[in-house]
Design a protein around this motif. Sequence first.
Motif, PDB file in Angstrom:
ATOM      1  N   LYS A 186       0.821  -1.219   0.000  1.00  0.00           N
ATOM      2  CA  LYS A 186       0.000   0.000   0.000  1.00  0.00           C
ATOM      3  C   LYS A 186       0.853   1.266   0.000  1.00  0.00           C
ATOM      4  O   LYS A 186       0.352   2.351   0.289  1.00  0.00           O
ATOM      5  CB  LYS A 186      -0.926   0.000   1.222  1.00  0.00           C
ATOM      6  CG  LYS A 186      -1.890  -1.188   1.246  1.00  0.00           C
ATOM      7  CD  LYS A 186      -2.683  -1.247   2.539  1.00  0.00           C
ATOM      8  CE  LYS A 186      -3.597  -2.463   2.551  1.00  0.00           C
ATOM      9  NZ  LYS A 186      -4.328  -2.610   3.840  1.00  0.00           N
ATOM     10  N   ALA A 223       4.442   0.488  -5.710  1.00  0.00           N
ATOM     11  CA  ALA A 223       4.386   1.375  -6.873  1.00  0.00           C
ATOM     12  C   ALA A 223       5.424   2.485  -6.749  1.00  0.00           C
ATOM     13  O   ALA A 223       5.938   2.762  -5.664  1.00  0.00           O
ATOM     14  CB  ALA A 223       2.990   1.989  -7.007  1.00  0.00           C
ATOM     15  N   GLU A 229       2.605  13.703  -7.245  1.00  0.00           N
ATOM     16  CA  GLU A 229       1.402  12.972  -7.656  1.00  0.00           C
ATOM     17  C   GLU A 229       0.442  12.723  -6.494  1.00  0.00           C
ATOM     18  O   GLU A 229       0.093  11.580  -6.170  1.00  0.00           O
ATOM     19  CB  GLU A 229       1.797  11.662  -8.333  1.00  0.00           C
ATOM     20  CG  GLU A 229       2.523  11.881  -9.655  1.00  0.00           C
ATOM     21  CD  GLU A 229       2.795  10.599 -10.405  1.00  0.00           C
ATOM     22  OE1 GLU A 229       2.137  10.378 -11.433  1.00  0.00           O
ATOM     23  OE2 GLU A 229       3.662   9.813  -9.959  1.00  0.00           O
ATOM     24  N   ARG A 232      -2.990  10.705  -6.993  1.00  0.00           N
ATOM     25  CA  ARG A 232      -2.978   9.233  -6.886  1.00  0.00           C
ATOM     26  C   ARG A 232      -3.105   8.802  -5.422  1.00  0.00           C
ATOM     27  O   ARG A 232      -3.793   7.830  -5.105  1.00  0.00           O
ATOM     28  CB  ARG A 232      -1.699   8.676  -7.500  1.00  0.00           C
ATOM     29  CG  ARG A 232      -1.576   8.898  -9.003  1.00  0.00           C
ATOM     30  CD  ARG A 232      -0.215   8.451  -9.537  1.00  0.00           C
ATOM     31  NE  ARG A 232      -0.028   7.010  -9.389  1.00  0.00           N
ATOM     32  CZ  ARG A 232       1.136   6.398  -9.582  1.00  0.00           C
ATOM     33  NH1 ARG A 232       2.222   7.105  -9.886  1.00  0.00           N
ATOM     34  NH2 ARG A 232       1.225   5.071  -9.437  1.00  0.00           N
ATOM     35  N   ALA A 235      -6.700   9.482  -4.317  1.00  0.00           N
ATOM     36  CA  ALA A 235      -7.648   8.522  -4.888  1.00  0.00           C
ATOM     37  C   ALA A 235      -7.538   7.137  -4.261  1.00  0.00           C
ATOM     38  O   ALA A 235      -8.404   6.279  -4.488  1.00  0.00           O
ATOM     39  CB  ALA A 235      -7.447   8.423  -6.394  1.00  0.00           C
ATOM     40  N   GLU A 237      -4.950   4.995  -4.776  1.00  0.00           N
ATOM     41  CA  GLU A 237      -4.155   4.059  -5.578  1.00  0.00           C
ATOM     42  C   GLU A 237      -3.049   3.441  -4.718  1.00  0.00           C
ATOM     43  O   GLU A 237      -2.679   2.291  -4.876  1.00  0.00           O
ATOM     44  CB  GLU A 237      -3.573   4.786  -6.780  1.00  0.00           C
ATOM     45  CG  GLU A 237      -2.777   3.894  -7.717  1.00  0.00           C
ATOM     46  CD  GLU A 237      -2.233   4.647  -8.921  1.00  0.00           C
ATOM     47  OE1 GLU A 237      -1.220   4.170  -9.482  1.00  0.00           O
ATOM     48  OE2 GLU A 237      -2.807   5.697  -9.298  1.00  0.00           O
ATOM     49  N   PHE A 238      -2.521   4.221  -3.816  1.00  0.00           N
ATOM     50  CA  PHE A 238      -1.645   3.762  -2.738  1.00  0.00           C
ATOM     51  C   PHE A 238      -1.981   4.629  -1.536  1.00  0.00           C
ATOM     52  O   PHE A 238      -2.603   5.700  -1.674  1.00  0.00           O
ATOM     53  CB  PHE A 238      -0.157   3.869  -3.120  1.00  0.00           C
ATOM     54  CG  PHE A 238       0.220   5.170  -3.793  1.00  0.00           C
ATOM     55  CD1 PHE A 238       0.517   6.305  -3.056  1.00  0.00           C
ATOM     56  CD2 PHE A 238       0.268   5.254  -5.180  1.00  0.00           C
ATOM     57  CE1 PHE A 238       0.856   7.499  -3.670  1.00  0.00           C
ATOM     58  CE2 PHE A 238       0.604   6.447  -5.812  1.00  0.00           C
ATOM     59  CZ  PHE A 238       0.903   7.569  -5.055  1.00  0.00           C
TER      60      PHE A 238
END
Length: 365
Positions: A186, A223, A229, A232, A235, A237-238
Amino acid sequence: MNTLRNGTRIGAGMIASLAVAAMSWGALAAEMTPALKKVVDAANKEGEMQVTWSSNTFGGPEGAKKVEKRINELWGAKIRIKWNPGRSMPEVGNQIAMSFSNKLASPTDVYIGFSRNMASLNKYKMFVSSPWKDYDPSRLTDAVVEQDGTLVKVYSATVGFSYNKKLAPMQPERLDDLLRPEWKGKIATPSYGPGWDQVAAKDMWGAEKSLAFAKKFAGQVSAFARCSEMERLTAGEFLALALDCSGTSTYEAIAAGAPLARVIPPDLNIVSYFYLGIPKNAKAPNVARLFVTYMLSAEGQKFLAEERGGSCLHIFPECKIGHEIAAIEKKYNVKFVNSDVAWQIANKEGNKAQRQIKKLITRKK
């Protein structure tokens, strides 16, 4: 009630406001030192300065015009600042070094770079020395100016990480917390390994401890992401970004309402800097001197904080980063290490370990 020549009627309040504004401008003009007045005169002859950096540095093209306007208003200058899009700070620094070595004009009249970038460029001796204290003795002090007057600190940076406080499995307080099982898969990290040179310094964790941590940390990472960023991370994503450069993008996202938080671990008690330098092959060095002097003024620092996620030089009492550092020092009984250019030049152990850590983390993906 008074009437202006065009017939517009103004009241006593407006007259008072105009008087105060005139007095304020007069006071600012009177505060110009003789040395700064000479720089203004020389800058007016040069006319235009070229700056090359990213669109989110100092507000990009719009920010350049704002600073141009204020310099002209404050000091009676008649200068222009032309913004050009630039690549990363290290890349622009290398472009300056190449042009300087080949006796060509610099691609930018002012360079901004991180302390580590400035340390790597030190061998070229490509920045001009200026008597900064003569321009503004109250702000451009020895604590701000370095390397024999060639480099000027402009804002501070701390080592830390960011996380999504809405989705995170726990509230982390230290970097070690990210090794817990619930964080596995994560976490994102920048592939270029920012900050590890400082973590691995002998007066921080040291190379051995940092490399041992990195081996475990690499297994947690799922990732790669740039420090900018934040969308991301927001959201989901991580759920964490470690390390996160200076955290500037995080603070900008938080100010915009993103459910993020940033942690400055008490055992990573180190503060570094971004610097301004004027290349010896600059076309308009005096306009550049006005730019640097303005950016270190109280007004310039406020502008910087507004344009760059609260960024400011923690040495100044109005800087919120300084308050944050002071609170950590008091709470955990630690003292922040000063990671300036001289420190970075001497940080051979940390720089070597950083390259090893970067390979460790990227090899796992």
